[in-house]
Design a protein around this motif. Structure first.
Motif, PDB file in Angstrom:
ATOM      1  N   TYR A  96      91.006 -37.255-103.552  1.00 26.81           N
ATOM      2  CA  TYR A  96      91.655 -36.273-102.690  1.00 26.81           C
ATOM      3  C   TYR A  96      91.132 -36.430-101.260  1.00 26.81           C
ATOM      4  CZ  TYR A  96      93.096 -33.916-106.995  1.00 26.81           C
ATOM      5  OH  TYR A  96      93.650 -33.624-108.215  1.00 26.81           O
ATOM      6  N   PRO A  97      92.019 -36.548-100.266  1.00 22.38           N
ATOM      7  CA  PRO A  97      91.575 -36.671 -98.868  1.00 22.38           C
ATOM      8  C   PRO A  97      90.618 -35.570 -98.440  1.00 22.38           C
ATOM      9  CG  PRO A  97      93.917 -37.153 -99.028  1.00 22.38           C
ATOM     10  CD  PRO A  97      93.492 -36.644-100.380  1.00 22.38           C
ATOM     11  N   ALA A  98      90.854 -34.342 -98.918  1.00 23.64           N
ATOM     12  CA  ALA A  98      89.980 -33.224 -98.554  1.00 23.64           C
ATOM     13  C   ALA A  98      88.565 -33.447 -99.052  1.00 23.64           C
ATOM     14  CB  ALA A  98      90.538 -31.910 -99.124  1.00 23.64           C
ATOM     15  N   MET A  99      88.424 -34.082-100.218  1.00 24.28           N
ATOM     16  CA  MET A  99      87.095 -34.350-100.766  1.00 24.28           C
ATOM     17  C   MET A  99      86.390 -35.459 -99.997  1.00 24.28           C
ATOM     18  SD  MET A  99      86.859 -32.052-102.921  1.00 24.28           S
ATOM     19  CE  MET A  99      87.751 -31.065-104.098  1.00 24.28           C
ATOM     20  N   ARG A 100      87.162 -36.450 -99.548  1.00 23.83           N
ATOM     21  CA  ARG A 100      86.553 -37.511 -98.747  1.00 23.83           C
ATOM     22  C   ARG A 100      86.056 -36.950 -97.412  1.00 23.83           C
ATOM     23  NH1 ARG A 100      90.964 -40.405-100.782  1.00 23.83           N
ATOM     24  NH2 ARG A 100      92.071 -40.353 -98.782  1.00 23.83           N
ATOM     25  N   SER A 101      86.825 -36.021 -96.842  1.00 28.01           N
ATOM     26  CA  SER A 101      86.381 -35.380 -95.596  1.00 28.01           C
ATOM     27  C   SER A 101      85.115 -34.566 -95.823  1.00 28.01           C
ATOM     28  CB  SER A 101      87.490 -34.468 -95.053  1.00 28.01           C
ATOM     29  OG  SER A 101      88.618 -35.219 -94.670  1.00 28.01           O
ATOM     30  N   HIS A 105      81.528 -35.147 -94.091  1.00 22.49           N
ATOM     31  CA  HIS A 105      80.810 -34.054 -93.415  1.00 22.49           C
ATOM     32  C   HIS A 105      79.352 -34.035 -93.867  1.00 22.49           C
ATOM     33  CE1 HIS A 105      79.645 -30.047 -92.051  1.00 22.49           C
ATOM     34  NE2 HIS A 105      79.290 -29.774 -93.301  1.00 22.49           N
ATOM     35  N   ASN A 106      79.169 -34.205 -95.162  1.00 23.52           N
ATOM     36  CA  ASN A 106      77.815 -34.194 -95.722  1.00 23.52           C
ATOM     37  C   ASN A 106      76.976 -35.350 -95.169  1.00 23.52           C
ATOM     38  OD1 ASN A 106      76.905 -32.179 -97.611  1.00 23.52           O
ATOM     39  ND2 ASN A 106      76.255 -33.840 -98.939  1.00 23.52           N
ATOM     40  N   LEU A 107      77.568 -36.541 -95.134  1.00 23.95           N
ATOM     41  CA  LEU A 107      76.869 -37.708 -94.595  1.00 23.95           C
ATOM     42  C   LEU A 107      76.549 -37.516 -93.120  1.00 23.95           C
ATOM     43  CD1 LEU A 107      78.745 -40.780 -96.161  1.00 23.95           C
ATOM     44  CD2 LEU A 107      76.401 -40.056 -96.596  1.00 23.95           C
ATOM     45  N   LEU A 217      71.861 -26.429 -87.752  1.00 28.55           N
ATOM     46  CA  LEU A 217      72.323 -27.030 -86.512  1.00 28.55           C
ATOM     47  C   LEU A 217      73.046 -28.347 -86.770  1.00 28.55           C
ATOM     48  CD1 LEU A 217      72.421 -26.606 -83.490  1.00 28.55           C
ATOM     49  CD2 LEU A 217      70.222 -27.770 -83.288  1.00 28.55           C
ATOM     50  N   SER A 218      72.529 -29.144 -87.701  1.00 34.17           N
ATOM     51  CA  SER A 218      73.153 -30.426 -88.026  1.00 34.17           C
ATOM     52  C   SER A 218      74.551 -30.227 -88.593  1.00 34.17           C
ATOM     53  CB  SER A 218      72.293 -31.196 -89.028  1.00 34.17           C
ATOM     54  OG  SER A 218      71.015 -31.454 -88.501  1.00 34.17           O
ATOM     55  N   CYS A 219      74.695 -29.217 -89.425  1.00 29.83           N
ATOM     56  CA  CYS A 219      75.993 -28.883 -90.006  1.00 29.83           C
ATOM     57  C   CYS A 219      76.994 -28.534 -88.899  1.00 29.83           C
ATOM     58  CB  CYS A 219      75.823 -27.722 -90.985  1.00 29.83           C
ATOM     59  SG  CYS A 219      77.302 -27.289 -91.919  1.00 29.83           S
ATOM     60  N   SER A 220      76.564 -27.719 -87.943  1.00 26.67           N
ATOM     61  CA  SER A 220      77.435 -27.308 -86.836  1.00 26.67           C
ATOM     62  C   SER A 220      77.757 -28.485 -85.924  1.00 26.67           C
ATOM     63  CB  SER A 220      76.766 -26.193 -86.030  1.00 26.67           C
ATOM     64  OG  SER A 220      76.582 -25.036 -86.817  1.00 26.67           O
ATOM     65  N   LEU A 221      76.767 -29.333 -85.649  1.00 23.47           N
ATOM     66  CA  LEU A 221      76.994 -30.499 -84.794  1.00 23.47           C
ATOM     67  C   LEU A 221      77.953 -31.484 -85.450  1.00 23.47           C
ATOM     68  CD1 LEU A 221      73.362 -31.112 -83.478  1.00 23.47           C
ATOM     69  CD2 LEU A 221      75.379 -30.695 -82.043  1.00 23.47           C
ATOM     70  N   ALA A 222      77.813 -31.685 -86.756  1.00 19.20           N
ATOM     71  CA  ALA A 222      78.726 -32.577 -87.469  1.00 19.20           C
ATOM     72  C   ALA A 222      80.171 -32.096 -87.313  1.00 19.20           C
ATOM     73  CB  ALA A 222      78.343 -32.663 -88.942  1.00 19.20           C
ATOM     74  N   SER A 223      80.364 -30.806 -87.465  1.00 14.56           N
ATOM     75  CA  SER A 223      81.705 -30.231 -87.314  1.00 14.56           C
ATOM     76  C   SER A 223      82.211 -30.383 -85.888  1.00 14.56           C
ATOM     77  CB  SER A 223      81.692 -28.749 -87.711  1.00 14.56           C
ATOM     78  OG  SER A 223      81.330 -28.586 -89.069  1.00 14.56           O
ATOM     79  N   ALA A 224      81.323 -30.186 -84.918  1.00 23.95           N
ATOM     80  CA  ALA A 224      81.704 -30.212 -83.505  1.00 23.95           C
ATOM     81  C   ALA A 224      82.164 -31.589 -83.040  1.00 23.95           C
ATOM     82  CB  ALA A 224      80.546 -29.734 -82.637  1.00 23.95           C
ATOM     83  N   ALA A 228      84.141 -31.947 -89.666  1.00 26.93           N
ATOM     84  CA  ALA A 228      84.121 -30.613 -90.269  1.00 26.93           C
ATOM     85  C   ALA A 228      84.390 -30.718 -91.763  1.00 26.93           C
ATOM     86  CB  ALA A 228      85.156 -29.718 -89.613  1.00 26.93           C
ATOM     87  N   ALA A 229      83.957 -29.702 -92.503  1.00 25.99           N
ATOM     88  CA  ALA A 229      84.125 -29.708 -93.962  1.00 25.99           C
ATOM     89  C   ALA A 229      85.572 -29.471 -94.381  1.00 25.99           C
ATOM     90  CB  ALA A 229      83.214 -28.664 -94.591  1.00 25.99           C
ATOM     91  N   PHE A 230      86.374 -28.857 -93.504  1.00 28.99           N
ATOM     92  CA  PHE A 230      87.792 -28.637 -93.821  1.00 28.99           C
ATOM     93  C   PHE A 230      88.590 -28.639 -92.515  1.00 28.99           C
ATOM     94  CE2 PHE A 230      85.533 -24.617 -93.606  1.00 28.99           C
ATOM     95  CZ  PHE A 230      86.318 -23.788 -92.807  1.00 28.99           C
ATOM     96  N   PRO A 231      89.868 -29.011 -92.562  1.00 28.42           N
ATOM     97  CA  PRO A 231      90.660 -29.212 -91.340  1.00 28.42           C
ATOM     98  C   PRO A 231      90.750 -27.982 -90.432  1.00 28.42           C
ATOM     99  CG  PRO A 231      91.803 -30.129 -93.243  1.00 28.42           C
ATOM    100  CD  PRO A 231      90.630 -29.357 -93.777  1.00 28.42           C
ATOM    101  N   GLY A 232      90.835 -26.793 -91.021  1.00 30.55           N
ATOM    102  CA  GLY A 232      91.003 -25.580 -90.218  1.00 30.55           C
ATOM    103  C   GLY A 232      89.697 -24.925 -89.809  1.00 30.55           C
ATOM    104  N   CYS A 233      88.621 -25.694 -89.822  1.00 29.38           N
ATOM    105  CA  CYS A 233      87.299 -25.143 -89.505  1.00 29.38           C
ATOM    106  C   CYS A 233      87.177 -24.846 -88.008  1.00 29.38           C
ATOM    107  CB  CYS A 233      86.215 -26.130 -89.928  1.00 29.38           C
ATOM    108  SG  CYS A 233      84.532 -25.577 -89.582  1.00 29.38           S
ATOM    109  N   GLU A 234      86.730 -23.650 -87.679  1.00 27.29           N
ATOM    110  CA  GLU A 234      86.459 -23.284 -86.295  1.00 27.29           C
ATOM    111  C   GLU A 234      85.096 -23.863 -85.905  1.00 27.29           C
ATOM    112  OE1 GLU A 234      86.688 -19.053 -85.963  1.00 27.29           O
ATOM    113  OE2 GLU A 234      88.780 -18.966 -86.626  1.00 27.29           O
ATOM    114  N   THR A 235      85.088 -24.717 -84.901  1.00 27.25           N
ATOM    115  CA  THR A 235      83.850 -25.386 -84.506  1.00 27.25           C
ATOM    116  C   THR A 235      83.254 -24.763 -83.251  1.00 27.25           C
ATOM    117  OG1 THR A 235      85.042 -27.049 -83.208  1.00 27.25           O
ATOM    118  CG2 THR A 235      84.615 -27.543 -85.532  1.00 27.25           C
TER     119      THR A 235
END
Length: 274
Positions: A96-101, A105-107, A217-224, A228-235
């Motif tokens: 699933y593309p969402a799972m690859r995203s 995000h985790n990496l 912070l790393s989680c937020s920077l990755a999204s920024a 992001a962990a999901f397409p509609g994520c507010e960064t």
């Protein structure tokens, strides 16, 4: 909250869990770590492949786990084993593309955490492992219902923390609660528990700079920077996130979002190519 047994989580690769447990013991012998990894030929083969990848670019390729430990070190191998374990755990869900995203995000979070730690005084290898583990609860939920969870990721809009309510409605647990339970079940150090349980709580400037704060912070920077962990994520704003770094780390870490994104893309491609 639904009973824990209700989730019926499939088991995480036990070699990866045992490597985490063993690597965190004092005076662990390298041959013990090598013997453990080598006890599962398929797992050992993938670990060797990653250790020889462009991500680590060893001068002399390793042909055995013992050589990989000697070249990269036990702590680096610990994070590598967890990376291999998480990818194996996701298995068919990665279609699933969402799972690859979510995987990327985790990496990205792990690689950023490693670089932040390297810019300061924290152990970069433990920081990387923390980054890989930070969303382990989310990975577990994804494996239970890959199609349903992928659909939720695709349609959800809001802050990263807003996903927790949606998860509780679907599973009776959110991924932070699941992650905390798993860390306890696996008998891992408490500092990992704070990483998985609190990475969506607000950053506290008065709190000691530790693995938990690095993970947030790393989680937020990755999204920024586009992971992001999901397409509609507010960064959040990248420059404002950099301001949250302690003075030492801020002077040595990337100040350019595009450069960081480019380096993350190369690192993630190197892992996915094996």
């Amino acid at each position: 909250m639904a009973p824990w047994a209700y989730l019926r989580l499939p088991p995480f690769p036990q070699i990866a869990v045992r490597v985490l447990q063993l690597a965190n013991k004092e005076n662990v012998q390298l041959h013990q770590l090598c013997d453990l990894i080598s006890s599962d030929p398929a797992f050992a083969s993938e670990v060797l492949t990653v250790s020889n990848s462009l991500l680590y670019a060893p001068r002399y390729p390793s042909t055995t786990i013992l050589q990989a430990v000697a070249v990269l070190g036990a702590n680096t191998l610990q994070g590598m084993c967890v990376t291999v374990g998480v990818r194996a755990y996701l298995g068919k869900a990665m279609s699933y593309p969402a799972m690859r995203s979510l995987w990327r995000h985790n990496l990205a979070c792990a690689i950023i955490a490693e670089r932040i730690a390297q810019s300061g005084s924290l152990d970069k290898n433990i920081a990387y492992t923390s980054g890989i583990l930070h969303d382990i609860g989310r990975m577990a939920l994804a494996v239970i219902q890959p199609k349903g969870y992928a659909a939720m990721l695709d349609k959800h809009h809001g802050t990263p923390a807003s996903m927790l309510k949606a998860e509780r409605e679907l599973f009776g647990w959110d991924h932070c609660e699941v992650g905390k339970q798993l860390i306890g079940d696996w008998k891992l150090p408490e500092n990992f528990e704070a990483v998985v349980a609190d990475h969506h709580s607000k950053r506290c400037p008065d709190r000691a700079w530790d693995l938990g704060e690095v993970a947030k912070l790393s989680c937020s920077l990755a999204s920024a920077v586009g992971f992001a962990a999901f397409p509609g994520c507010e960064t959040e704003n990248f420059t404002e996130l950099l301001d949250a770094l302690p003075a030492l780390e801020r002077t040595k870490f990337h100040s350019d979002a595009e450069t960081l994104r480019g380096e993350l893309v190369k690192s993630i491609q190197a892992i996915e190519a094996v």
